[in-house]
Scaffold this motif. Structure first.
Motif, PDB file in Angstrom:
ATOM      1  N   PHE A   1      16.477  -5.574   1.525  1.00 33.82           N
ATOM      2  CA  PHE A   1      15.896  -5.727   2.946  1.00 33.82           C
ATOM      3  C   PHE A   1      16.549  -5.083   4.086  1.00 33.82           C
ATOM      4  O   PHE A   1      15.884  -4.244   4.706  1.00 33.82           O
ATOM      5  CB  PHE A   1      15.394  -6.966   3.362  1.00 33.82           C
ATOM      6  CG  PHE A   1      14.455  -6.945   4.711  1.00 33.82           C
ATOM      7  CD1 PHE A   1      13.086  -6.962   4.762  1.00 33.82           C
ATOM      8  CD2 PHE A   1      15.162  -7.308   5.713  1.00 33.82           C
ATOM      9  CE1 PHE A   1      12.453  -6.588   5.919  1.00 33.82           C
ATOM     10  CE2 PHE A   1      14.462  -7.385   7.032  1.00 33.82           C
ATOM     11  CZ  PHE A   1      13.038  -6.877   7.125  1.00 33.82           C
ATOM     12  N   PHE A   2      17.574  -5.191   3.932  1.00 38.94           N
ATOM     13  CA  PHE A   2      18.544  -4.629   5.034  1.00 38.94           C
ATOM     14  C   PHE A   2      19.139  -3.271   4.651  1.00 38.94           C
ATOM     15  O   PHE A   2      20.156  -2.716   5.168  1.00 38.94           O
ATOM     16  CB  PHE A   2      19.669  -5.737   5.344  1.00 38.94           C
ATOM     17  CG  PHE A   2      19.134  -6.964   5.956  1.00 38.94           C
ATOM     18  CD1 PHE A   2      18.719  -6.826   7.319  1.00 38.94           C
ATOM     19  CD2 PHE A   2      19.327  -7.724   5.420  1.00 38.94           C
ATOM     20  CE1 PHE A   2      18.058  -7.851   7.832  1.00 38.94           C
ATOM     21  CE2 PHE A   2      18.580  -9.037   6.006  1.00 38.94           C
ATOM     22  CZ  PHE A   2      18.187  -9.104   7.223  1.00 38.94           C
ATOM     23  N   HIS A   3      18.763  -2.405   3.496  1.00 41.35           N
ATOM     24  CA  HIS A   3      19.277  -1.289   3.208  1.00 41.35           C
ATOM     25  C   HIS A   3      19.069  -0.299   4.240  1.00 41.35           C
ATOM     26  O   HIS A   3      17.902  -0.203   4.665  1.00 41.35           O
ATOM     27  CB  HIS A   3      18.550  -0.806   2.063  1.00 41.35           C
ATOM     28  CG  HIS A   3      19.050   0.512   1.492  1.00 41.35           C
ATOM     29  ND1 HIS A   3      20.386   0.847   1.013  1.00 41.35           N
ATOM     30  CD2 HIS A   3      18.099   1.680   1.506  1.00 41.35           C
ATOM     31  CE1 HIS A   3      20.462   2.173   0.742  1.00 41.35           C
ATOM     32  NE2 HIS A   3      19.171   2.715   1.093  1.00 41.35           N
ATOM     33  N   GLY A   4      20.120   0.529   4.692  1.00 41.50           N
ATOM     34  CA  GLY A   4      19.955   1.451   5.757  1.00 41.50           C
ATOM     35  C   GLY A   4      20.339   0.958   7.213  1.00 41.50           C
ATOM     36  O   GLY A   4      20.480   1.797   7.822  1.00 41.50           O
ATOM     37  N   TYR A   5      20.406  -0.442   7.332  1.00 38.51           N
ATOM     38  CA  TYR A   5      20.826  -0.793   8.532  1.00 38.51           C
ATOM     39  C   TYR A   5      22.515  -0.693   8.519  1.00 38.51           C
ATOM     40  O   TYR A   5      23.035  -0.480   7.521  1.00 38.51           O
ATOM     41  CB  TYR A   5      20.887  -2.333   8.704  1.00 38.51           C
ATOM     42  CG  TYR A   5      19.084  -2.403   8.867  1.00 38.51           C
ATOM     43  CD1 TYR A   5      18.618  -2.452  10.359  1.00 38.51           C
ATOM     44  CD2 TYR A   5      18.225  -2.663   7.906  1.00 38.51           C
ATOM     45  CE1 TYR A   5      17.564  -2.625  10.739  1.00 38.51           C
ATOM     46  CE2 TYR A   5      17.166  -3.111   8.344  1.00 38.51           C
ATOM     47  CZ  TYR A   5      16.438  -2.897   9.465  1.00 38.51           C
ATOM     48  OH  TYR A   5      15.296  -3.387   9.587  1.00 38.51           O
ATOM     49  N   THR A   6      22.943  -0.568   9.920  1.00 43.65           N
ATOM     50  CA  THR A   6      24.482  -0.258   9.629  1.00 43.65           C
ATOM     51  C   THR A   6      25.201  -1.660  10.652  1.00 43.65           C
ATOM     52  O   THR A   6      24.308  -2.117  11.511  1.00 43.65           O
ATOM     53  CB  THR A   6      24.849   1.077  10.627  1.00 43.65           C
ATOM     54  OG1 THR A   6      24.008   0.896  11.982  1.00 43.65           O
ATOM     55  CG2 THR A   6      24.494   2.210  10.061  1.00 43.65           C
TER      56      THR A   6
ATOM     57  N   VAL B   1       0.898  -1.239  -0.009  1.00 46.48           N
ATOM     58  CA  VAL B   1       0.225   0.050   0.226  1.00 46.48           C
ATOM     59  C   VAL B   1       0.955   0.994   0.100  1.00 46.48           C
ATOM     60  O   VAL B   1       0.417   2.367  -0.787  1.00 46.48           O
ATOM     61  CB  VAL B   1      -0.947  -0.062   1.383  1.00 46.48           C
ATOM     62  CG1 VAL B   1      -1.661   1.310   1.442  1.00 46.48           C
ATOM     63  CG2 VAL B   1      -2.062  -1.163   1.052  1.00 46.48           C
ATOM     64  N   THR B   2       2.005   1.302   0.782  1.00 42.08           N
ATOM     65  CA  THR B   2       2.816   2.446   0.955  1.00 42.08           C
ATOM     66  C   THR B   2       3.834   2.729  -0.499  1.00 42.08           C
ATOM     67  O   THR B   2       4.341   3.638  -0.372  1.00 42.08           O
ATOM     68  CB  THR B   2       3.587   2.507   2.203  1.00 42.08           C
ATOM     69  OG1 THR B   2       4.503   1.332   2.483  1.00 42.08           O
ATOM     70  CG2 THR B   2       2.512   2.562   3.567  1.00 42.08           C
ATOM     71  N   GLY B   3       4.121   1.442  -0.916  1.00 44.04           N
ATOM     72  CA  GLY B   3       5.202   1.728  -1.987  1.00 44.04           C
ATOM     73  C   GLY B   3       6.373   1.262  -1.540  1.00 44.04           C
ATOM     74  O   GLY B   3       7.521   1.234  -2.443  1.00 44.04           O
ATOM     75  N   GLU B   4       6.624   0.847  -0.228  1.00 40.95           N
ATOM     76  CA  GLU B   4       7.980   0.577   0.255  1.00 40.95           C
ATOM     77  C   GLU B   4       8.380  -0.844  -0.485  1.00 40.95           C
ATOM     78  O   GLU B   4       9.644  -0.986  -0.534  1.00 40.95           O
ATOM     79  CB  GLU B   4       7.771   0.159   1.683  1.00 40.95           C
ATOM     80  CG  GLU B   4       7.247   1.562   2.365  1.00 40.95           C
ATOM     81  CD  GLU B   4       8.602   2.716   2.258  1.00 40.95           C
ATOM     82  OE1 GLU B   4       9.586   2.207   2.313  1.00 40.95           O
ATOM     83  OE2 GLU B   4       8.347   3.864   2.300  1.00 40.95           O
ATOM     84  N   TRP B   5       7.545  -1.631  -0.939  1.00 43.15           N
ATOM     85  CA  TRP B   5       7.919  -3.099  -1.390  1.00 43.15           C
ATOM     86  C   TRP B   5       8.853  -2.648  -2.667  1.00 43.15           C
ATOM     87  O   TRP B   5       9.957  -3.410  -2.774  1.00 43.15           O
ATOM     88  CB  TRP B   5       6.546  -3.834  -1.783  1.00 43.15           C
ATOM     89  CG  TRP B   5       7.028  -5.126  -2.490  1.00 43.15           C
ATOM     90  CD1 TRP B   5       6.913  -5.360  -3.829  1.00 43.15           C
ATOM     91  CD2 TRP B   5       7.763  -6.179  -1.963  1.00 43.15           C
ATOM     92  NE1 TRP B   5       7.280  -6.871  -4.067  1.00 43.15           N
ATOM     93  CE2 TRP B   5       7.814  -7.363  -2.767  1.00 43.15           C
ATOM     94  CE3 TRP B   5       8.212  -6.357  -0.420  1.00 43.15           C
ATOM     95  CZ2 TRP B   5       8.423  -8.316  -2.539  1.00 43.15           C
ATOM     96  CZ3 TRP B   5       8.748  -7.528  -0.273  1.00 43.15           C
ATOM     97  CH2 TRP B   5       8.850  -8.486  -1.305  1.00 43.15           C
ATOM     98  N   ALA B   6       8.589  -1.627  -3.599  1.00 44.92           N
ATOM     99  CA  ALA B   6       9.406  -1.520  -4.604  1.00 44.92           C
ATOM    100  C   ALA B   6      10.914  -0.924  -3.915  1.00 44.92           C
ATOM    101  O   ALA B   6      11.831  -1.465  -4.863  1.00 44.92           O
ATOM    102  CB  ALA B   6       8.851  -0.327  -5.427  1.00 44.92           C
ATOM    103  N   ILE B   7      10.850  -0.291  -3.240  1.00 40.69           N
ATOM    104  CA  ILE B   7      12.288   0.092  -2.461  1.00 40.69           C
ATOM    105  C   ILE B   7      13.090  -0.926  -2.092  1.00 40.69           C
ATOM    106  O   ILE B   7      14.330  -1.232  -2.136  1.00 40.69           O
ATOM    107  CB  ILE B   7      12.095   1.260  -1.422  1.00 40.69           C
ATOM    108  CG1 ILE B   7      11.466   2.200  -2.039  1.00 40.69           C
ATOM    109  CG2 ILE B   7      13.308   1.554  -0.702  1.00 40.69           C
ATOM    110  CD1 ILE B   7      10.775   3.197  -0.866  1.00 40.69           C
TER     111      ILE B   7
END
Length: 86
Positions: free
Chosen positions: A79-84, A67-73
């Motif tokens: 899945f782990f993009h942005g984690y450090t 619904v939010t469009g986050e699936w495309a991102i």
């Protein structure tokens, strides 16, 4: 304070916030009691119950992603993009 001697806008917002928190707590507690009743009322194995709960969790987590469009991102960056790293 307002001209009529009533509550200010901030007081109204606080009252609404408090009411919403009380409603959320009440609904959450009722859901917990109902869920426990369902779990204890049906005799299935622990593995079956875990799979049922996992399936429900996956579905309720996946729908907001669509619904939010986050699936495309997630598909594009992973899945782990942005984690450090720790």
């Amino acid at each position: 304070e307002s001209a009529e001697g009533g509550m200010t806008a901030e007081q109204v917002q606080r009252a609404w916030g408090f009411a919403v928190i009380l409603l959320a707590a009440a609904l959450s507690s009722m859901a917990g009691v109902y869920f426990e009743k369902i779990l204890k009322g049906v005799k299935v194995s622990l593995w079956t119950r875990n799979l049922q709960l996992a399936a429900y969790s996956v579905i309720t987590s996946f729908i907001p992603l669509l619904v939010t469009g986050e699936w495309a991102i997630i598909q594009e960056k992973g899945f782990f993009h942005g984690y450090t790293n720790m």
